[in-house]
Design an enzyme around this catalytic site. Structure first.
Site, PDB file in Angstrom:
ATOM      1  N   ASN A 120     -15.138  57.142  32.339  1.00 25.05           N
ATOM      2  CA  ASN A 120     -15.921  58.244  31.771  1.00 25.05           C
ATOM      3  C   ASN A 120     -17.233  58.319  32.547  1.00 25.05           C
ATOM      4  OD1 ASN A 120     -17.388  60.038  30.262  1.00 25.05           O
ATOM      5  ND2 ASN A 120     -17.508  58.739  28.434  1.00 25.05           N
ATOM      6  N   TRP A 121     -17.311  59.302  33.429  1.00 23.98           N
ATOM      7  CA  TRP A 121     -18.502  59.389  34.295  1.00 23.98           C
ATOM      8  C   TRP A 121     -19.721  59.912  33.540  1.00 23.98           C
ATOM      9  CZ3 TRP A 121     -16.644  61.820  39.610  1.00 23.98           C
ATOM     10  CH2 TRP A 121     -15.592  61.049  40.120  1.00 23.98           C
ATOM     11  N   LYS A 122     -19.500  60.449  32.345  1.00 22.42           N
ATOM     12  CA  LYS A 122     -20.592  61.050  31.564  1.00 22.42           C
ATOM     13  C   LYS A 122     -21.309  62.092  32.433  1.00 22.42           C
ATOM     14  CE  LYS A 122     -20.693  56.904  28.789  1.00 22.42           C
ATOM     15  NZ  LYS A 122     -21.428  55.974  27.953  1.00 22.42           N
ATOM     16  N   HIS A 151     -16.367  61.092  21.444  1.00 25.36           N
ATOM     17  CA  HIS A 151     -17.230  60.028  21.971  1.00 25.36           C
ATOM     18  C   HIS A 151     -18.478  59.908  21.088  1.00 25.36           C
ATOM     19  CE1 HIS A 151     -19.768  57.689  24.603  1.00 25.36           C
ATOM     20  NE2 HIS A 151     -18.674  57.350  25.261  1.00 25.36           N
ATOM     21  N   GLU A 207     -21.463  59.541  21.796  1.00 28.08           N
ATOM     22  CA  GLU A 207     -22.604  60.361  22.264  1.00 28.08           C
ATOM     23  C   GLU A 207     -22.452  61.802  21.791  1.00 28.08           C
ATOM     24  OE1 GLU A 207     -22.180  59.233  26.380  1.00 28.08           O
ATOM     25  OE2 GLU A 207     -22.813  57.199  25.861  1.00 28.08           O
ATOM     26  N   GLU A 236     -14.932  51.964  20.780  1.00 27.15           N
ATOM     27  CA  GLU A 236     -16.187  51.746  21.491  1.00 27.15           C
ATOM     28  C   GLU A 236     -17.297  51.463  20.478  1.00 27.15           C
ATOM     29  OE1 GLU A 236     -16.022  53.844  25.601  1.00 27.15           O
ATOM     30  OE2 GLU A 236     -16.771  55.278  24.140  1.00 27.15           O
ATOM     31  N   GLY A 248     -23.488  50.996  27.122  1.00 30.89           N
ATOM     32  CA  GLY A 248     -24.639  51.097  28.018  1.00 30.89           C
ATOM     33  C   GLY A 248     -25.723  50.071  27.738  1.00 30.89           C
ATOM     34  N   SER A 269     -19.790  48.435  27.857  1.00 35.47           N
ATOM     35  CA  SER A 269     -20.238  47.428  28.827  1.00 35.47           C
ATOM     36  C   SER A 269     -19.079  46.601  29.393  1.00 35.47           C
ATOM     37  CB  SER A 269     -21.318  46.527  28.225  1.00 35.47           C
ATOM     38  OG  SER A 269     -22.445  47.302  27.861  1.00 35.47           O
ATOM     39  N   GLY A 273     -17.734  53.218  31.274  1.00 34.53           N
ATOM     40  CA  GLY A 273     -18.850  54.109  31.581  1.00 34.53           C
ATOM     41  C   GLY A 273     -19.503  53.722  32.895  1.00 34.53           C
ATOM     42  N   GLY A 274     -20.607  52.992  32.813  1.00 33.73           N
ATOM     43  CA  GLY A 274     -21.393  52.643  33.998  1.00 33.73           C
ATOM     44  C   GLY A 274     -20.580  52.068  35.152  1.00 33.73           C
TER      45      GLY A 274
END
Ligand code: 13P
Length: 251
Positions: free
Chosen positions: A9-11, A96, A98, A168, A174, A214, A235-236
């Site tokens: 997930n590149w966000k 998600h 977010e 998640e 993050g 993470s 993510g990251g």
């Protein structure tokens, strides 16, 4: 049997050009990834058309990060499920944390999104997970159960078979703070039992349940070794080909 999936997930990260380079980096290292692992990338909307072209003929699947809760019409700024499916996405991330937190997505909205996505043949990657205060109050099981019940329980068994679930914990996203393998396994097993109670044991055995929060090459092996963890929503670490592939080879 259920699929192992590693989804990136590149966000809201990367330019189109950077995104193309990231996809090339992933494709160049695909021979390292076991054929039993389905890789998925979820770039921003603006990147999806060039990404679909770059991925054509590869085994990497494409996902959007969201879709509208309406089919079409006067909804400025929204992107509809048929548009996403029409350019070659196979998956769509829905719910998600977010989106729930910053854009007010509710179970009601998510029911419409899930139904529209499924009607277009998209596979929803449906995200669930508790906040820190909910875990500290020992409410994580009830929170996750409600997120699943409210949004997925109306589906037919055929529709449910298309769904991937991503657990998640919000406190791990993050933050560098990963759920321990024991914490993750415990709630993944609970999610599978929740599915078994509603849709039957076969559906529960076949649904892929991904861990997110993470996740990185250094902790993926321990997480993926758990019997009810079928992969990751990253993510990251999905923003570097080396790390993303490093996670995908952890099965
Ligand atoms: P991080 O891997 O950056 O913690 O993000 C997880 C996530 O939210 C994926 O959807």
């Amino acid at each position: 049997m259920r699929k192992n999936i590693v989804a990136g997930n590149w966000k809201m990260n990367t330019s189109v050009v950077e995104g193309e380079a990231l996809i090339q980096g992933i494709l160049e290292r695909m021979q390292e990834v076991p054929s039993s692992v389905q890789l998925v990338v979820a770039p921003p909307f603006t990147h999806l058309v060039p990404a679909a072209a770059a991925l054509r003929g590869s085994s990497v699947a494409l996902s959007a990060q969201n879709c509208a809760d309406q089919l079409k019409g006067a909804y400025t700024g929204e992107v509809a499920a048929p548009m996403i499916a029409g350019i070659g996405c196979q998956y769509v991330i829905l719910g998600h944390s977010e989106r729930r937190e910053y854009y007010g997505e509710t179970s009601q909205t998510l029911v419409r999104k899930i139904d529209l996505a499924l009607a277009e043949g998209l596979k929803p990657i449906y995200c669930v997970g508790e906040k820190l205060e909910e875990r500290e109050a020992n409410r994580h099981f009830e929170v996750v159960e409600a997120q699943i019940r409210e949004v997925l329980f109306h589906l037919t068994p055929e529709q449910f078979a298309q769904v991937v679930i991503a657990y998640e914990p919000v406190w791990a996203i993050g933050t560098g703070k990963t759920a321990t393998a024991e914490q993750a396994q415990e709630i993944h097993a609970f999610i599978r039992k929740t599915i078994a109670d509603q849709f039957g044991q076969t559906a529960a055995d076949e649904v892929s349940i991904l861990y997110g929060g993470s996740c990185k090459p250094s902790n993926a092996k321990e997480l993926f070794a758990c019997p009810d963890i079928d992969g990751g929503l990253i993510g990251g670490a999905a923003l570097k080909a080396e790390d993303f592939i490093g996670i995908a080879v952890s099965f």
